[in-house]
Design a protein around this motif. Sequence first.
Motif, PDB file in Angstrom:
ATOM      1  N   TYR A 112       0.806  -1.172   0.156  1.00 14.42           N
ATOM      2  CA  TYR A 112      -0.060  -0.051   0.033  1.00 14.42           C
ATOM      3  C   TYR A 112       0.918   1.475   0.056  1.00 14.42           C
ATOM      4  CZ  TYR A 112      -3.642  -3.279   1.596  1.00 14.42           C
ATOM      5  OH  TYR A 112      -4.628  -4.288   1.553  1.00 14.42           O
ATOM      6  N   ALA A 113       0.502   2.282  -0.430  1.00 13.18           N
ATOM      7  CA  ALA A 113       0.862   3.759  -0.510  1.00 13.18           C
ATOM      8  C   ALA A 113       0.092   4.303   0.608  1.00 13.18           C
ATOM      9  CB  ALA A 113       0.968   4.265  -1.714  1.00 13.18           C
ATOM     10  N   PHE A 114       0.668   5.507   1.350  1.00 11.41           N
ATOM     11  CA  PHE A 114      -0.016   6.384   2.008  1.00 11.41           C
ATOM     12  C   PHE A 114       0.619   7.509   2.041  1.00 11.41           C
ATOM     13  CE2 PHE A 114       3.269   4.596   4.730  1.00 11.41           C
ATOM     14  CZ  PHE A 114       3.548   5.780   5.580  1.00 11.41           C
ATOM     15  N   LYS A 115      -0.270   8.913   2.205  1.00  7.05           N
ATOM     16  CA  LYS A 115       0.239   9.986   2.504  1.00  7.05           C
ATOM     17  C   LYS A 115      -0.822  10.881   3.076  1.00  7.05           C
ATOM     18  CE  LYS A 115      -0.750  12.672  -1.807  1.00  7.05           C
ATOM     19  NZ  LYS A 115      -0.840  13.568  -1.137  1.00  7.05           N
ATOM     20  N   GLY A 116      -0.328  12.111   3.421  1.00  3.62           N
ATOM     21  CA  GLY A 116      -1.297  13.056   4.125  1.00  3.62           C
ATOM     22  C   GLY A 116      -2.216  13.710   3.003  1.00  3.62           C
ATOM     23  N   MET A 117      -3.253  14.228   3.753  1.00  4.46           N
ATOM     24  CA  MET A 117      -4.282  14.695   2.855  1.00  4.46           C
ATOM     25  C   MET A 117      -3.770  16.238   2.422  1.00  4.46           C
ATOM     26  SD  MET A 117      -6.611  12.510   2.743  1.00  4.46           S
ATOM     27  CE  MET A 117      -8.144  12.451   2.912  1.00  4.46           C
ATOM     28  N   GLY A 118      -3.653  16.176   1.032  1.00  3.96           N
ATOM     29  CA  GLY A 118      -3.287  17.355   0.209  1.00  3.96           C
ATOM     30  C   GLY A 118      -1.928  17.171  -0.817  1.00  3.96           C
ATOM     31  N   PRO A 119      -1.756  17.886  -1.798  1.00  7.75           N
ATOM     32  CA  PRO A 119      -0.704  17.499  -2.714  1.00  7.75           C
ATOM     33  C   PRO A 119       0.635  17.679  -2.307  1.00  7.75           C
ATOM     34  CG  PRO A 119      -1.711  19.631  -3.144  1.00  7.75           C
ATOM     35  CD  PRO A 119      -2.472  19.007  -2.136  1.00  7.75           C
ATOM     36  N   HIS A 120       0.867  18.488  -1.241  1.00  5.13           N
ATOM     37  CA  HIS A 120       2.362  18.492  -0.866  1.00  5.13           C
ATOM     38  C   HIS A 120       2.775  17.633   0.174  1.00  5.13           C
ATOM     39  CE1 HIS A 120      -0.788  20.577   1.930  1.00  5.13           C
ATOM     40  NE2 HIS A 120       0.508  20.444   3.102  1.00  5.13           N
ATOM     41  N   PHE A 121       2.002  16.563   0.471  1.00  4.28           N
ATOM     42  CA  PHE A 121       2.472  15.591   1.338  1.00  4.28           C
ATOM     43  C   PHE A 121       3.152  14.534   0.549  1.00  4.28           C
ATOM     44  CE2 PHE A 121      -0.791  17.495   4.307  1.00  4.28           C
ATOM     45  CZ  PHE A 121       0.147  17.565   5.274  1.00  4.28           C
ATOM     46  N   PRO A 122       4.168  13.941   0.903  1.00  2.00           N
ATOM     47  CA  PRO A 122       4.888  13.013   0.241  1.00  2.00           C
ATOM     48  C   PRO A 122       4.180  11.452   0.410  1.00  2.00           C
ATOM     49  CG  PRO A 122       6.351  13.668   2.059  1.00  2.00           C
ATOM     50  CD  PRO A 122       5.339  14.479   2.013  1.00  2.00           C
ATOM     51  N   ARG A 123       4.404  10.664  -0.688  1.00  4.98           N
ATOM     52  CA  ARG A 123       3.788   9.186  -0.308  1.00  4.98           C
ATOM     53  C   ARG A 123       4.874   8.383   0.267  1.00  4.98           C
ATOM     54  NH1 ARG A 123       1.544   6.308  -5.573  1.00  4.98           N
ATOM     55  NH2 ARG A 123       3.640   6.825  -6.269  1.00  4.98           N
ATOM     56  N   ARG A 124       4.443   7.428   0.915  1.00  2.00           N
ATOM     57  CA  ARG A 124       5.319   6.309   1.531  1.00  2.00           C
ATOM     58  C   ARG A 124       4.695   4.997   1.405  1.00  2.00           C
ATOM     59  NH1 ARG A 124       7.016   8.044   7.102  1.00  2.00           N
ATOM     60  NH2 ARG A 124       7.349   5.847   7.354  1.00  2.00           N
ATOM     61  N   ILE A 125       5.253   3.888   1.641  1.00  2.50           N
ATOM     62  CA  ILE A 125       4.738   2.600   1.355  1.00  2.50           C
ATOM     63  C   ILE A 125       4.841   1.714   2.529  1.00  2.50           C
ATOM     64  CG2 ILE A 125       5.021   2.728  -1.137  1.00  2.50           C
ATOM     65  CD1 ILE A 125       7.360   1.071  -1.014  1.00  2.50           C
ATOM     66  N   PHE A 126       4.112   0.691   2.569  1.00  2.82           N
ATOM     67  CA  PHE A 126       4.240  -0.253   3.577  1.00  2.82           C
ATOM     68  C   PHE A 126       3.648  -1.734   3.054  1.00  2.82           C
ATOM     69  CE2 PHE A 126      -0.213   1.545   4.389  1.00  2.82           C
ATOM     70  CZ  PHE A 126      -0.887   0.227   4.510  1.00  2.82           C
ATOM     71  N   VAL A 127       3.951  -2.679   3.588  1.00  2.00           N
ATOM     72  CA  VAL A 127       3.414  -3.892   2.983  1.00  2.00           C
ATOM     73  C   VAL A 127       2.944  -4.817   4.520  1.00  2.00           C
ATOM     74  CG1 VAL A 127       4.219  -6.518   2.461  1.00  2.00           C
ATOM     75  CG2 VAL A 127       5.340  -4.341   1.340  1.00  2.00           C
ATOM     76  N   TYR A 128       1.841  -5.203   4.211  1.00  2.00           N
ATOM     77  CA  TYR A 128       0.952  -6.072   5.330  1.00  2.00           C
ATOM     78  C   TYR A 128       0.937  -7.500   4.982  1.00  2.00           C
ATOM     79  CZ  TYR A 128      -2.596  -7.415   8.477  1.00  2.00           C
ATOM     80  OH  TYR A 128      -3.539  -7.804   9.644  1.00  2.00           O
ATOM     81  N   LYS A 129       1.192  -8.466   5.790  1.00  5.77           N
ATOM     82  CA  LYS A 129       1.016  -9.752   5.598  1.00  5.77           C
ATOM     83  C   LYS A 129       0.964 -10.562   6.665  1.00  5.77           C
ATOM     84  CE  LYS A 129       3.156 -13.794   3.552  1.00  5.77           C
ATOM     85  NZ  LYS A 129       4.261 -14.362   2.829  1.00  5.77           N
ATOM     86  N   GLY A 130      -0.380 -11.364   6.775  1.00  2.00           N
ATOM     87  CA  GLY A 130      -0.262 -12.085   8.040  1.00  2.00           C
ATOM     88  C   GLY A 130      -0.433 -11.342   9.197  1.00  2.00           C
ATOM     89  N   GLY A 131      -0.845 -10.274   9.380  1.00  2.89           N
ATOM     90  CA  GLY A 131      -1.015  -9.634  10.664  1.00  2.89           C
ATOM     91  C   GLY A 131       0.217  -8.761  10.987  1.00  2.89           C
ATOM     92  N   ARG A 132       1.082  -8.878  10.059  1.00  2.00           N
ATOM     93  CA  ARG A 132       2.455  -8.309  10.417  1.00  2.00           C
ATOM     94  C   ARG A 132       2.638  -7.001   9.224  1.00  2.00           C
ATOM     95  NH1 ARG A 132       7.003 -12.418  10.348  1.00  2.00           N
ATOM     96  NH2 ARG A 132       8.273 -10.544  11.252  1.00  2.00           N
ATOM     97  N   LEU A 133       3.057  -5.799  10.011  1.00  2.23           N
ATOM     98  CA  LEU A 133       3.270  -4.735   9.002  1.00  2.23           C
ATOM     99  C   LEU A 133       4.717  -4.134   9.107  1.00  2.23           C
ATOM    100  CD1 LEU A 133       1.480  -2.335   7.905  1.00  2.23           C
ATOM    101  CD2 LEU A 133       1.740  -1.264  10.177  1.00  2.23           C
TER     102      LEU A 133
END
Length: 151
Positions: free
Chosen positions: A74-95
């Motif tokens: 998944y990718a996530f970022k703050g609400m707004g165009p000036h916030f950078p995206r970051r990513i994370f992986v979720y598998k089997g209850g682990r982040l």
Amino acid sequence: MKITIINKILLCFICSIVPYISKGQCSDSFKSVCLPDSIAEQIENNYEYKKANASKNVVNLISPKNYLWGDGIYAFKGMGPHFPRRIFVYKGGRLFIFNSRGDYNPEGVITEFCSCIKTLNLTHKEIVDYLNVICLYLQAEAETDYGDTIK
């Protein structure tokens, strides 16, 4: 009170769109994966910009129109165009949340992915699928300017 034809048309129009607005059908661009509270809290705590609602702006990188929570990248970022995206992986209850940003440190993203492979014991298929979307993520991030990054 006399109801004119224009008022009738306006009333019919309003009555016809209210159900769609209340179901969120008119705001597809604001849809996000609905995270469990425990995951949302971890996302918020690991995002460098506090109170940016980053956990409310999450997209499944493999299937962007899939808003259901589950194993994936998944990718996530703050609400707004000036916030950078970051990513994370979720598998089997682990982040596994990547600390590196694709716009600023693509090498760090690749290095962290190698750690993610071992930490979450990713399968061959997951490695290939996730590496493909990480490549797309890094290509998109290379073209972005969030306004706060001096490379």
